[in-house]
Each structure stands twice: as C-alpha cells, then as structure tokens.
Design an enzyme around this catalytic site. Structure first.
Site, PDB file in Angstrom:
ATOM      1  N   ARG A  89       0.840  -1.194   0.000  1.00 39.04           N
ATOM      2  CA  ARG A  89       0.000   0.000   0.000  1.00 39.04           C
ATOM      3  C   ARG A  89       0.874   1.243   0.000  1.00 39.04           C
ATOM      4  NH1 ARG A  89      -4.927   2.233   2.288  1.00 39.04           N
ATOM      5  NH2 ARG A  89      -4.851   4.365   1.572  1.00 39.04           N
ATOM      6  N   ARG A  98      -5.399   1.592  -4.938  1.00 40.28           N
ATOM      7  CA  ARG A  98      -4.648   0.935  -3.879  1.00 40.28           C
ATOM      8  C   ARG A  98      -4.681  -0.581  -4.013  1.00 40.28           C
ATOM      9  NH1 ARG A  98      -8.444   4.109   0.003  1.00 40.28           N
ATOM     10  NH2 ARG A  98      -7.204   5.619  -1.068  1.00 40.28           N
ATOM     11  N   ASP A 101      -6.855  -1.678   1.070  1.00 42.41           N
ATOM     12  CA  ASP A 101      -7.313  -0.659   2.006  1.00 42.41           C
ATOM     13  C   ASP A 101      -8.063  -1.374   3.120  1.00 42.41           C
ATOM     14  OD1 ASP A 101      -7.843   1.883   3.043  1.00 42.41           O
ATOM     15  OD2 ASP A 101      -9.736   2.031   1.962  1.00 42.41           O
ATOM     16  N   ASP A 103     -10.037  -0.529   6.668  1.00 38.77           N
ATOM     17  CA  ASP A 103     -10.567   0.513   7.551  1.00 38.77           C
ATOM     18  C   ASP A 103     -11.258  -0.121   8.743  1.00 38.77           C
ATOM     19  OD1 ASP A 103      -9.842   2.820   6.104  1.00 38.77           O
ATOM     20  OD2 ASP A 103     -11.563   2.610   4.786  1.00 38.77           O
TER      21      ASP A 103
END
Length: 161
Positions: A89, A98, A101, A103
């Site tokens: 990344r 990307r 990712d 989160d």
C-alpha cells in the site's frame, strides 16, 4: 479485556483483488488476540474519487470482516495499517488506487472522536460499499450513533447513491 466484535472494511482495486482481500482476511485471523474472522461475500464496485464515482478507474473489490478480538482498537488499527504495508500500500493521494485498504469501521459500540482513531468510521454510514457487504454478513447490524445498517443502505438507495 473482554472480546469485542470489530468491523473491518477491506477494499482493493489493483493487482489480484480477490486474492488480496482473501489473504488479508486470513492475515487478520493470524493476529494475536484475534479469535475469529468472518468475511462477507466480495462485492465489485466502481472506484470513488473526491469528486464522485469514476467508472474509468480500475474497479474495486470490497468486503467486510467481523473480527472477534481482545486487541485495543488503537492496536488493531495499527496492525491493519501494517497489513496494508505488507501488501504494498502506498499513500500518494487521498482516494487514490490501492493494492489494499483496511478501515476499522466499528469496534463494538465504542464511540471515539480522538483524531488518532475515530469510531465509528466517520463516513461508513454513507458508503454502500461498506454497508452492503456488512449486511450480507450481519443483517441485524447497527452502527453506533447512526442506527440499523439496513435502514442506512435503504436511505442511500432512495437518494440514488
């Protein structure tokens, strides 16, 4: 610390997206103090940029994992960032393409406005690419401060998102 269910959103739009998402979920499952990871079905979505959807950009594969953990939220987030780094990344531009990712969307019912870790994720309630896979894996899910995931997704659809 008692085990908590954390909600992690996974996304990738470069490389072998499906393999990357699956491997990332397996990697999360190997973290210390993580006892269970349940991965949603994978969703294909259009890339989102600062100025809206970009159908010309590589498409995303998105998923949500329910992670049972005794890690503190800050530690879990740091480990998620390390897994992103392991997958190459690079953070050149906000909302850019990307390889991976990750989160942290929610950590139990915890609410935090600490700039280092905002919980729940401040934009999760307005992103179908988070809400739809979350609904797949937990149809009764709720997002602290925002209500039922099913209602949030229905409201976005009614707005034509």
């Amino acid at each position: 610390r008692e085990p908590v269910t954390a909600v992690v959103a996974l996304g990738a739009n470069l490389g072998d997206r499906h393999a990357t998402i699956t491997a990332a979920a397996e990697r999360i499952a190997r973290l210390p103090l993580v006892t269970d990871v349940r991965l949603s079905p994978l969703h294909e979505t259009v890339a989102l940029r600062v100025d809206g959807p970009d159908p010309d950009a590589p498409g995303y594969v998105n998923a949500v994992a329910l992670v049972t953990t005794r890690l503190a939220p800050e530690i879990l987030l740091g480990m998620l960032h390390a897994i992103e780094d392991e997958n190459g990344r690079e953070r050149h531009e906000r909302w850019g393409d990307r390889t991976l990712d990750l989160d942290l969307i929610a950590y139990g019912d915890e609410v935090s406005d600490d700039p280092r870790i905002v919980l729940p994720h401040p934009r999760a309630f307005e992103r179908l690419f988070v809400l739809d896979p979350w609904l797949d894996i937990d149809p009764d899910a709720e997002l602290a401060g925002h209500g039922r995931i099913a209602d949030l997704a229905a409201a976005l659809r009614a707005q034509g998102e």
